[in-house]
Design a protein around this motif. Structure first.
Motif, PDB file in Angstrom:
ATOM      1  N   LYS A 176       0.832  -1.214   0.000  1.00 41.38           N
ATOM      2  CA  LYS A 176       0.000   0.000   0.000  1.00 41.38           C
ATOM      3  C   LYS A 176       0.861   1.257   0.000  1.00 41.38           C
ATOM      4  O   LYS A 176       0.584   2.211  -0.708  1.00 41.38           O
ATOM      5  N   LYS A 356     -10.695  -5.358  -2.555  1.00 37.68           N
ATOM      6  CA  LYS A 356     -11.369  -4.294  -1.797  1.00 37.68           C
ATOM      7  C   LYS A 356     -10.385  -3.235  -1.313  1.00 37.68           C
ATOM      8  O   LYS A 356     -10.657  -2.036  -1.397  1.00 37.68           O
ATOM      9  N   ASP A 357      -9.236  -3.672  -0.812  1.00 38.97           N
ATOM     10  CA  ASP A 357      -8.281  -2.742  -0.200  1.00 38.97           C
ATOM     11  C   ASP A 357      -7.456  -1.954  -1.211  1.00 38.97           C
ATOM     12  O   ASP A 357      -7.068  -0.817  -0.950  1.00 38.97           O
ATOM     13  N   GLY A 359      -8.343  -1.646  -4.610  1.00 36.55           N
ATOM     14  CA  GLY A 359      -9.126  -1.148  -5.735  1.00 36.55           C
ATOM     15  C   GLY A 359      -9.289   0.354  -5.759  1.00 36.55           C
ATOM     16  O   GLY A 359      -9.574   0.944  -6.808  1.00 36.55           O
ATOM     17  N   ASN A 360      -9.124   1.002  -4.581  1.00 32.28           N
ATOM     18  CA  ASN A 360      -9.296   2.464  -4.517  1.00 32.28           C
ATOM     19  C   ASN A 360      -7.972   3.206  -4.410  1.00 32.28           C
ATOM     20  O   ASN A 360      -7.941   4.380  -4.049  1.00 32.28           O
ATOM     21  N   LYS A 366      -5.948  -0.660  -8.860  1.00 30.47           N
ATOM     22  CA  LYS A 366      -6.998  -1.403  -9.562  1.00 30.47           C
ATOM     23  C   LYS A 366      -6.410  -2.506 -10.429  1.00 30.47           C
ATOM     24  O   LYS A 366      -6.939  -3.621 -10.483  1.00 30.47           O
ATOM     25  N   SER A 369      -5.216  -5.344  -8.088  1.00 26.44           N
ATOM     26  CA  SER A 369      -6.318  -6.148  -7.553  1.00 26.44           C
ATOM     27  C   SER A 369      -6.920  -7.047  -8.626  1.00 26.44           C
ATOM     28  O   SER A 369      -7.272  -8.199  -8.357  1.00 26.44           O
TER      29      SER A 369
END
Length: 407
Positions: A176, A356-357, A359-360, A366, A369
């Motif tokens: 991240k 989910k984590d 994708g944004n 994106k 994921s």
């Protein structure tokens, strides 16, 4: 396309459960794990083929994934018996650690070497270290196997997913940070952020476990504790999501505490959760399969191939090395690695969490994921067929199968 049916979320869950159950029964008659049937029927009902479950609908039923993953993580934790590990678990710990760690390192290295993508290598390496306890245990029960290899397999798969959850928590935290645009990415800062996320996840599980253990000591009726336990699983998951930490690691820690310190035995807690979980798991795996996009999967064949080969090599070599270092029986050293190839459950769950984590997190998030969920779901269909076959082969070669023996 059948999305003109205008299904709502409850109808999706209902159809997923019914069709998944039927597909699982067909697969079992073909000597294929039922879970493979759940994933395959999900692919058929998803956007790639019939489009009964559109992407919008899949997003609306994501709570099923959260619930299933909470249960899976809890069961993984509840299977860990601290006293057994302290008294006689040194060999088990060594085998499980080396098998998981070497798989992580090998998958990470190969993905990074071939595709030059550090976040992707971290995530696939961590997820690749997980094994599927359900498929492995199913084979053991079917063959009524017993012996040193069988005991080691059962012990290792109980710890394997725990290591995978910890690897993923660390890898995801680092990935991240790498994906968020920054001019000064500091290695120590990355490690600090990852460690903080893991620490908070563990703390949530520890505090929840402490509270429920004390409640269980005062409650006379075990049914009350079961109800409170299930509600706590939901609360832990929601709290972890709100705080941006790992609900899987929090629920696993909670499971460890309850199984080892509650007045209720870990087995009873697991049995209760497992009695209510089959429809949830079926709906989870079907909707997970629906996320797979065949057009994307075909374009990722090279990633799938590298992931599959490196993961299998990591499992076989890592488990064998661990068995040698732990000085286990020769039969374990020779065949343990071939018995740990199945992949589903935690692995698929982690793939959905990635979606989910990450994708944004912009375009790169994106893309990451999408790659992870398609590679994991695509490879899972293969490993759920190959894995049980290799487990049967190992147990047969070890001379531990006896269909006439009861276990």
């Amino acid at each position: 396309m059948l999305n003109i049916l205008n299904l709502n979320a409850l109808e999706v869950v209902g159809l997923a459960t019914i069709f998944g159950y039927l597909a699982g029964k067909i697969c079992m008659k073909l000597k294929i794990p039922a879970v493979a049937g759940y994933v395959i029927i999900g692919v058929a009902l998803g956007p790639s083929l019939l489009n009964v479950f559109s992407e919008k609908l899949l997003f609306e039923v994501s709570i099923i994934s959260d619930l299933a993953l909470a249960i899976i993580a809890f069961i993984v934790g509840a299977e860990i018996k601290l006293y057994e590990l302290y008294t006689s678990g040194k060999k088990i710990l060594i085998v499980a650690l080396f098998e998981s760690l070497i798989t992580f390192i090998l998958v990470f290295t190969c993905i990074l070497l071939f595709f030059k993508n550090l976040p992707l290598a971290l995530i696939l390496g961590a997820i690749g270290s997980a094994t599927a306890p359900a498929a492995t245990v199913m084979v053991i029960r079917e063959l009524r196997a017993t012996g040193p290899l069988t005991k080691m397999i059962l012990a290792v798969v109980a710890l394997d997913d725990a290591f995978a959850l910890m690897f993923y928590s660390l890898a995801a935290s680092i990935a991240k940070v790498l994906l968020v645009p920054s001019t000064n990415i500091n290695f120590l800062k990355v490690i600090f952020i990852a460690s903080r996320e893991i620490a908070f996840s563990l703390l949530i599980g520890l505090i929840a476990g402490y509270i429920i253990v004390n409640i269980s000591r005062k409650s006379v009726q075990s049914e009350n504790v079961y109800i409170i336990n299930f509600g706590t699983l939901l609360f832990i998951t929601g709290l972890a999501n709100t705080l941006g930490v790992s609900p899987l690691l929090a629920n696993m820690t909670y499971g460890v505490i309850l199984a080892n310190f509650s007045k209720l035995s870990g087995k009873k807690l697991i049995d209760f959760v497992q009695r209510i979980s089959p429809p949830i798991f079926i709906a989870f795996f079907v909707t997970a399969g629906a996320h797979l996009k065949l057009s994307v999967l075909f374009s990722l064949w090279a990633v799938v191939l590298v992931f599959l080969v490196s993961r299998m090599l990591g499992k076989i070599s890592g488990a064998s090395l661990g068995a040698k270092i732990a000085d286990t029986e020769p039969i374990i050293k020779k065949y343990i690695g071939f018995s740990l190839l199945s992949q589903i459950g935690v692995a698929v769950g982690l793939a959905l969490i990635v979606a989910k984590d990450f994708g944004n997190l912009g375009v790169q998030g994106k893309v990451l994921s999408a790659i992870v969920i398609n590679v994991l779901l695509g490879s899972t269909i293969i490993t759920e067929i190959v894995g049980p076959i290799m487990t049967k082969y190992s147990l047969a070669k070890a001379g531990e199968t006896n269909k006439n023996r009861r276990i």
